[in-house]
Design a protein around this motif. Sequence first.
Motif, mmCIF file in Angstrom:
data_model
loop_
_atom_site.group_PDB
_atom_site.id
_atom_site.type_symbol
_atom_site.label_atom_id
_atom_site.label_comp_id
_atom_site.label_asym_id
_atom_site.label_seq_id
_atom_site.Cartn_x
_atom_site.Cartn_y
_atom_site.Cartn_z
ATOM 1 N N ARG A 129 0.899 -1.247 0.113
ATOM 2 C CA ARG A 129 -0.103 -0.150 -0.038
ATOM 3 C C ARG A 129 0.735 1.019 0.002
ATOM 4 O O ARG A 129 0.680 2.078 -0.880
ATOM 5 N N PRO A 130 1.890 1.497 0.902
ATOM 6 C CA PRO A 130 2.745 2.672 0.935
ATOM 7 C C PRO A 130 3.608 2.533 -0.377
ATOM 8 O O PRO A 130 4.292 3.648 -0.601
ATOM 9 N N MET A 131 3.679 1.607 -1.067
ATOM 10 C CA MET A 131 4.862 1.564 -1.996
ATOM 11 C C MET A 131 4.186 1.163 -3.641
ATOM 12 O O MET A 131 4.362 0.490 -4.197
ATOM 13 N N ARG A 132 3.029 2.036 -3.606
ATOM 14 C CA ARG A 132 2.305 1.790 -4.771
ATOM 15 C C ARG A 132 3.022 2.138 -6.366
ATOM 16 O O ARG A 132 2.611 1.560 -7.070
ATOM 17 N N ARG A 133 3.888 2.995 -6.101
ATOM 18 C CA ARG A 133 4.759 3.028 -7.655
ATOM 19 C C ARG A 133 5.546 2.045 -7.854
ATOM 20 O O ARG A 133 5.404 1.282 -8.985
ATOM 21 N N SER A 134 6.077 1.214 -6.775
ATOM 22 C CA SER A 134 6.700 0.067 -6.880
ATOM 23 C C SER A 134 5.969 -1.280 -7.373
ATOM 24 O O SER A 134 6.287 -2.046 -8.223
ATOM 25 N N PHE A 154 -4.363 -3.456 -9.039
ATOM 26 C CA PHE A 154 -4.097 -2.180 -8.318
ATOM 27 C C PHE A 154 -5.389 -1.716 -7.395
ATOM 28 O O PHE A 154 -5.294 -1.414 -6.235
ATOM 29 N N ASP A 155 -6.486 -1.941 -7.904
ATOM 30 C CA ASP A 155 -7.551 -1.657 -7.339
ATOM 31 C C ASP A 155 -7.924 -2.579 -5.823
ATOM 32 O O ASP A 155 -8.520 -1.903 -4.959
ATOM 33 N N ARG A 156 -7.357 -3.612 -5.933
ATOM 34 C CA ARG A 156 -7.754 -4.575 -4.855
ATOM 35 C C ARG A 156 -6.932 -4.004 -3.704
ATOM 36 O O ARG A 156 -7.099 -4.293 -2.343
ATOM 37 N N LEU A 157 -5.978 -3.329 -3.738
ATOM 38 C CA LEU A 157 -5.259 -2.623 -2.573
ATOM 39 C C LEU A 157 -5.881 -1.877 -1.738
ATOM 40 O O LEU A 157 -5.810 -1.694 -0.727
ATOM 41 N N ASP A 158 -7.264 -1.416 -2.095
ATOM 42 C CA ASP A 158 -7.906 -0.505 -1.424
ATOM 43 C C ASP A 158 -8.981 -1.363 -0.453
ATOM 44 O O ASP A 158 -9.925 -0.913 0.247
#
Length: 255
Positions: A129-134, A154-158
């Motif tokens: 979550r805090p490393m979204r770009r990576s 990527f959406d599932r991170l939420d």
Amino acid sequence: MSSKDVLSAARRSEQVWWEQICEWESLDYGVAYTCERYPSLTDAQQLRDVWLADIDGCVAFDRAESYYSERNLTCCVWTPASGQEEAPVSAIMAEKGWRREDLVVLGLEQLDQGPTNLTLGDVRVLPARPMRRSYRTFLESIHAGDESACNAAFDRLDDASYEVLLAVRDGEAVGRIGYHDVGDVGRIREFSISSDDGIDDLRRLLLAHFLLRARRLSPRVIVACCLDTNPSEITFLNDCGFIEAGRLVRFRRPA
């Protein structure tokens, strides 16, 4: 923990997984899952819990095709309901040219089994979550050219019930494992490595961190699913204490 419990956990976690990004509607012959945000994401357009006790299989197939066509979508996966005899569904799918897939369902026999070493050289395991770009860069490397698959992952991170852990080396994500928390079930998700360098060591490291999280949450069942066409992953999980509980069958539209 019985094989029945593990299979039930796999079915339930699979249902919840697709409810994260899909709309669903109960029909007379199954439950239709659709995802209009990602129409090209084939697994998100699926008919689950197929039940043919009260309807002819060919009629059900035609109705399902119409249902998805009316929404400008294409149904790509059929999954029989628990208790549905496989033969009637298999016959219809074979006639239509759909391909059978077997998901091998594995459960961890004891929570204190499996890898425990939480370190590996210069590799760090960090939340995505805090490393979204990576994480985005990692997704693009394993889903090259498939923007829908990248965006959906990527959406599932939420989703608060889902935690992705990244193996990071020299600032670059080289592997991931997802912990899907479904009540009393802990499900391994999206277990993938992008590096060929020390792949088994990376797998053990990520699984050790997954199990560390599991020991904090204390699920009743820990489950993983692999296609039977991926024997190396099955063997790896067997070596880490996972036991095959059975198989879930699904059918996929030909490409």
